[in-house]
Write a protein that holds these residues in place. Sequence first.
Motif, PDB file in Angstrom:
ATOM      1  N   PRO A   1       0.802  -1.228   0.000  1.00 46.16           N
ATOM      2  CA  PRO A   1       0.000   0.000   0.000  1.00 46.16           C
ATOM      3  C   PRO A   1       0.831   1.272   0.000  1.00 46.16           C
ATOM      4  O   PRO A   1       0.413   2.288  -0.572  1.00 46.16           O
ATOM      5  N   SER A   2       1.997   1.242   0.622  1.00 45.25           N
ATOM      6  CA  SER A   2       2.810   2.460   0.687  1.00 45.25           C
ATOM      7  C   SER A   2       3.410   2.825  -0.663  1.00 45.25           C
ATOM      8  O   SER A   2       3.870   3.956  -0.851  1.00 45.25           O
ATOM      9  N   HIS A   3       3.397   1.894  -1.597  1.00 43.45           N
ATOM     10  CA  HIS A   3       3.939   2.169  -2.929  1.00 43.45           C
ATOM     11  C   HIS A   3       2.832   2.292  -3.974  1.00 43.45           C
ATOM     12  O   HIS A   3       3.115   2.359  -5.170  1.00 43.45           O
ATOM     13  N   THR A   4       1.569   2.282  -3.522  1.00 48.03           N
ATOM     14  CA  THR A   4       0.433   2.393  -4.427  1.00 48.03           C
ATOM     15  C   THR A   4      -0.162   3.791  -4.332  1.00 48.03           C
ATOM     16  O   THR A   4      -0.508   4.240  -3.233  1.00 48.03           O
ATOM     17  N   ASP A   5      -0.296   4.450  -5.464  1.00 49.75           N
ATOM     18  CA  ASP A   5      -0.902   5.780  -5.512  1.00 49.75           C
ATOM     19  C   ASP A   5      -2.389   5.635  -5.826  1.00 49.75           C
ATOM     20  O   ASP A   5      -3.221   5.514  -4.949  1.00 49.75           O
ATOM     21  N   ARG A   6      -2.758   5.596  -7.097  1.00 52.42           N
ATOM     22  CA  ARG A   6      -4.146   5.399  -7.496  1.00 52.42           C
ATOM     23  C   ARG A   6      -4.360   3.940  -7.898  1.00 52.42           C
ATOM     24  O   ARG A   6      -3.452   3.277  -8.414  1.00 52.42           O
ATOM     25  N   LEU A   7      -5.590   3.458  -7.696  1.00 54.12           N
ATOM     26  CA  LEU A   7      -5.933   2.086  -8.067  1.00 54.12           C
ATOM     27  C   LEU A   7      -7.270   2.098  -8.794  1.00 54.12           C
ATOM     28  O   LEU A   7      -8.278   2.500  -8.226  1.00 54.12           O
ATOM     29  N   VAL A   8      -7.262   1.663 -10.057  1.00 52.00           N
ATOM     30  CA  VAL A   8      -8.480   1.602 -10.865  1.00 52.00           C
ATOM     31  C   VAL A   8      -8.777   0.141 -11.179  1.00 52.00           C
ATOM     32  O   VAL A   8      -7.950  -0.555 -11.786  1.00 52.00           O
ATOM     33  N   LEU A   9      -9.954  -0.310 -10.758  1.00 52.58           N
ATOM     34  CA  LEU A   9     -10.396  -1.692 -10.971  1.00 52.58           C
ATOM     35  C   LEU A   9     -11.514  -1.676 -12.005  1.00 52.58           C
ATOM     36  O   LEU A   9     -12.630  -1.262 -11.719  1.00 52.58           O
ATOM     37  N   ASP A  10     -11.204  -2.138 -13.191  1.00 50.89           N
ATOM     38  CA  ASP A  10     -12.132  -2.087 -14.325  1.00 50.89           C
ATOM     39  C   ASP A  10     -12.709  -3.468 -14.566  1.00 50.89           C
ATOM     40  O   ASP A  10     -11.989  -4.409 -14.895  1.00 50.89           O
ATOM     41  N   SER A  11     -14.030  -3.607 -14.389  1.00 49.33           N
ATOM     42  CA  SER A  11     -14.704  -4.905 -14.558  1.00 49.33           C
ATOM     43  C   SER A  11     -14.163  -5.908 -13.548  1.00 49.33           C
ATOM     44  O   SER A  11     -13.602  -6.947 -13.888  1.00 49.33           O
ATOM     45  N   ALA A  12     -14.353  -5.576 -12.274  1.00 46.13           N
ATOM     46  CA  ALA A  12     -13.749  -6.352 -11.191  1.00 46.13           C
ATOM     47  C   ALA A  12     -14.418  -7.698 -11.003  1.00 46.13           C
ATOM     48  O   ALA A  12     -15.635  -7.844 -11.124  1.00 46.13           O
ATOM     49  N   MET A  13     -13.603  -8.692 -10.669  1.00 42.25           N
ATOM     50  CA  MET A  13     -14.081 -10.016 -10.305  1.00 42.25           C
ATOM     51  C   MET A  13     -14.105 -10.135  -8.785  1.00 42.25           C
ATOM     52  O   MET A  13     -13.532  -9.298  -8.073  1.00 42.25           O
ATOM     53  N   ASP A  14     -14.752 -11.183  -8.302  1.00 43.00           N
ATOM     54  CA  ASP A  14     -14.740 -11.498  -6.880  1.00 43.00           C
ATOM     55  C   ASP A  14     -13.757 -12.643  -6.667  1.00 43.00           C
ATOM     56  O   ASP A  14     -14.069 -13.801  -6.975  1.00 43.00           O
ATOM     57  N   PRO A  15     -12.546 -12.361  -6.150  1.00 42.07           N
ATOM     58  CA  PRO A  15     -11.547 -13.423  -6.005  1.00 42.07           C
ATOM     59  C   PRO A  15     -11.994 -14.576  -5.125  1.00 42.07           C
ATOM     60  O   PRO A  15     -11.509 -15.703  -5.286  1.00 42.07           O
ATOM     61  N   ARG A  16     -12.929 -14.328  -4.241  1.00 50.05           N
ATOM     62  CA  ARG A  16     -13.367 -15.406  -3.343  1.00 50.05           C
ATOM     63  C   ARG A  16     -14.149 -16.483  -4.090  1.00 50.05           C
ATOM     64  O   ARG A  16     -14.354 -17.575  -3.558  1.00 50.05           O
ATOM     65  N   ARG A  17     -14.566 -16.203  -5.309  1.00 47.53           N
ATOM     66  CA  ARG A  17     -15.297 -17.185  -6.112  1.00 47.53           C
ATOM     67  C   ARG A  17     -14.404 -17.839  -7.174  1.00 47.53           C
ATOM     68  O   ARG A  17     -14.895 -18.556  -8.040  1.00 47.53           O
ATOM     69  N   ALA A  18     -13.098 -17.569  -7.089  1.00 52.31           N
ATOM     70  CA  ALA A  18     -12.170 -18.169  -8.051  1.00 52.31           C
ATOM     71  C   ALA A  18     -11.896 -19.631  -7.681  1.00 52.31           C
ATOM     72  O   ALA A  18     -11.640 -19.939  -6.525  1.00 52.31           O
ATOM     73  N   TRP A  19     -11.950 -20.531  -8.654  1.00 53.95           N
ATOM     74  CA  TRP A  19     -12.309 -20.195 -10.031  1.00 53.95           C
ATOM     75  C   TRP A  19     -13.618 -20.863 -10.456  1.00 53.95           C
ATOM     76  O   TRP A  19     -14.312 -20.395 -11.338  1.00 53.95           O
ATOM     77  N   GLY A  20     -13.930 -21.992  -9.858  1.00 52.17           N
ATOM     78  CA  GLY A  20     -15.102 -22.746 -10.300  1.00 52.17           C
ATOM     79  C   GLY A  20     -16.398 -21.970 -10.200  1.00 52.17           C
ATOM     80  O   GLY A  20     -17.206 -21.969 -11.139  1.00 52.17           O
ATOM     81  N   GLN A  21     -16.621 -21.318  -9.058  1.00 50.73           N
ATOM     82  CA  GLN A  21     -17.862 -20.552  -8.906  1.00 50.73           C
ATOM     83  C   GLN A  21     -17.935 -19.406  -9.906  1.00 50.73           C
ATOM     84  O   GLN A  21     -18.988 -19.134 -10.486  1.00 50.73           O
ATOM     85  N   MET A  22     -16.817 -18.730 -10.107  1.00 48.63           N
ATOM     86  CA  MET A  22     -16.814 -17.595 -11.022  1.00 48.63           C
ATOM     87  C   MET A  22     -17.124 -18.033 -12.452  1.00 48.63           C
ATOM     88  O   MET A  22     -17.932 -17.411 -13.158  1.00 48.63           O
ATOM     89  N   LEU A  23     -16.503 -19.108 -12.896  1.00 49.48           N
ATOM     90  CA  LEU A  23     -16.749 -19.592 -14.254  1.00 49.48           C
ATOM     91  C   LEU A  23     -18.190 -20.066 -14.408  1.00 49.48           C
ATOM     92  O   LEU A  23     -18.802 -19.891 -15.465  1.00 49.48           O
ATOM     93  N   ASP A  24     -18.739 -20.640 -13.352  1.00 46.89           N
ATOM     94  CA  ASP A  24     -20.138 -21.058 -13.380  1.00 46.89           C
ATOM     95  C   ASP A  24     -21.060 -19.839 -13.409  1.00 46.89           C
ATOM     96  O   ASP A  24     -22.099 -19.845 -14.077  1.00 46.89           O
TER      97      ASP A  24
END
Length: 497
Positions: free
Chosen positions: A183-206
């Motif tokens: 975080p100390s080396h991150t300035d701006r953060l843009v998340l375009d079309s974000a996924m939910d990592p907690r559903r990776a990968w089987g749930q997300m693909l389903d």
Amino acid sequence: MAAPPADAAPQALNWGACDRIHHASPDTQCATVQVPRDYAKPNGPTISVTVSKLPATGARRGTLFGNPGGPGGDGIGMFTALEPADQIRQEWDLVAVQPRGLIGATPVRCDPLSKASGGENGAGALNRERCEKNTPGYTKTLTTETTARDIEQVRRAMGLDKISLYGISYGTWLMGTYATLFPSHTDRLVLDSAMDPRRAWGQMLDDQTAGYRARAHAMMAWIASHDDVYHLGTTPLAVYQRWSRAVEKEAGVPPSLSAPPARVGDVPPGLKAVAQQYLAGVNMTADARARIENLVATLATGGSQASSSLFVLTRAYAPSRDLWPAIALQTAGRSTPPKPSAEELKAATNAQDMQSVIICNEDRSPRDPTLTPAAVLANLVTGDVFDSPGLTYRSGLGCAGAAPVTTPIPLRNKLAVQPLQIQSVGDPQTPYRQSLATHKSMNTHLITVGGGDHGQFGRSNKPLDAAVVEYLRTGHTDVTRTPQAPVTASLTKAPGA
């Protein structure tokens, strides 16, 4: 996982032309950076990763690191392909770190499936073994966290104190992981079309299956609205019928994708008096009829709808309206897909291998064995590219015999500047509902975009571009909604390979 000392000296980077396989513009510069192969052994063997840079054309405000998603998306030519807004191009150095495992970043080398052994232990084991055989000890390092740490090594090598991040699709998980770790080396953060990592990968693909089918129907409605250009019919069902015949001509079997809902204009003249009953009957049985007709034809002929380039590309092109003209033109017989070169096939095979490895390395979603028969049918019999990804991994078949090798880093917002998230309401790849988990965990400022395109970067959406530029400049924007981007592709000329 350990990491190299924070005070490691910047590496001397030799910037030059990028390998042509990445399709980067002539003004894109490339260099290689040495990073630990295994961050648990920071003083052990190293690998090389390529980093690309498009220098700011005007007064530079900072450096924006990007990732196009995947996993398996080639990062080197990312900012060439996506054509960022003029202000972004002018004010930021645009940098992309090629994800490890891909060509240009110590590619994973996998035996062809036809020569692989070990399938008796499961598809996941087979896939892992055919790659591990040629790059022993390397496949387990293909994870989101490790790739994020590679980005940190590049930041250090470039001598930058802070960097801004732009991730699309899977790239939102990757960049969110970097921001969580550093975080100390991150300035701006843009998340375009974000996924939910907690559903990776089987749930997300389903999760994606229903969205892709709906998006294909939306494509047919769009084509119908341009009947003056394509002459394929004035209703989505009429377009579907032409499309279905074209798929059957290529594959020898009709597609299993159900028809879009019939409309009044689809009712035969002799049945106008019972139009509503006719429509109800047609629409109620559309999915079952398509699946049964496909299965019967497949068993009778031995054909496969997956052999139809039109069928496969319909799913592949569904998320982006700029690619829909290509499907319309091919359906109308006015174009054929360009044949990829040997170099492009090599890159595509490598990307698929890398993606398969990283999915099983990180797949911790619950498995549902009751879906196994449907997964086998979709993969080995009907060749249904709409159903097979979700069924394969949700059932557990895709990673059978290959247990995950890591526990992903939970995303947390420790940043001084609130992240920006951009999400489209009808996106089939990263469904809006599931994306709200990232909105919550990262406490993002959310911009909802109309339509259903996946990935909003470089679409000439002026209101959205202005909001992103404002955010990158100031760390803030009040914009919460924008319309969808215009279709900028030619309606009468198909894109290249």
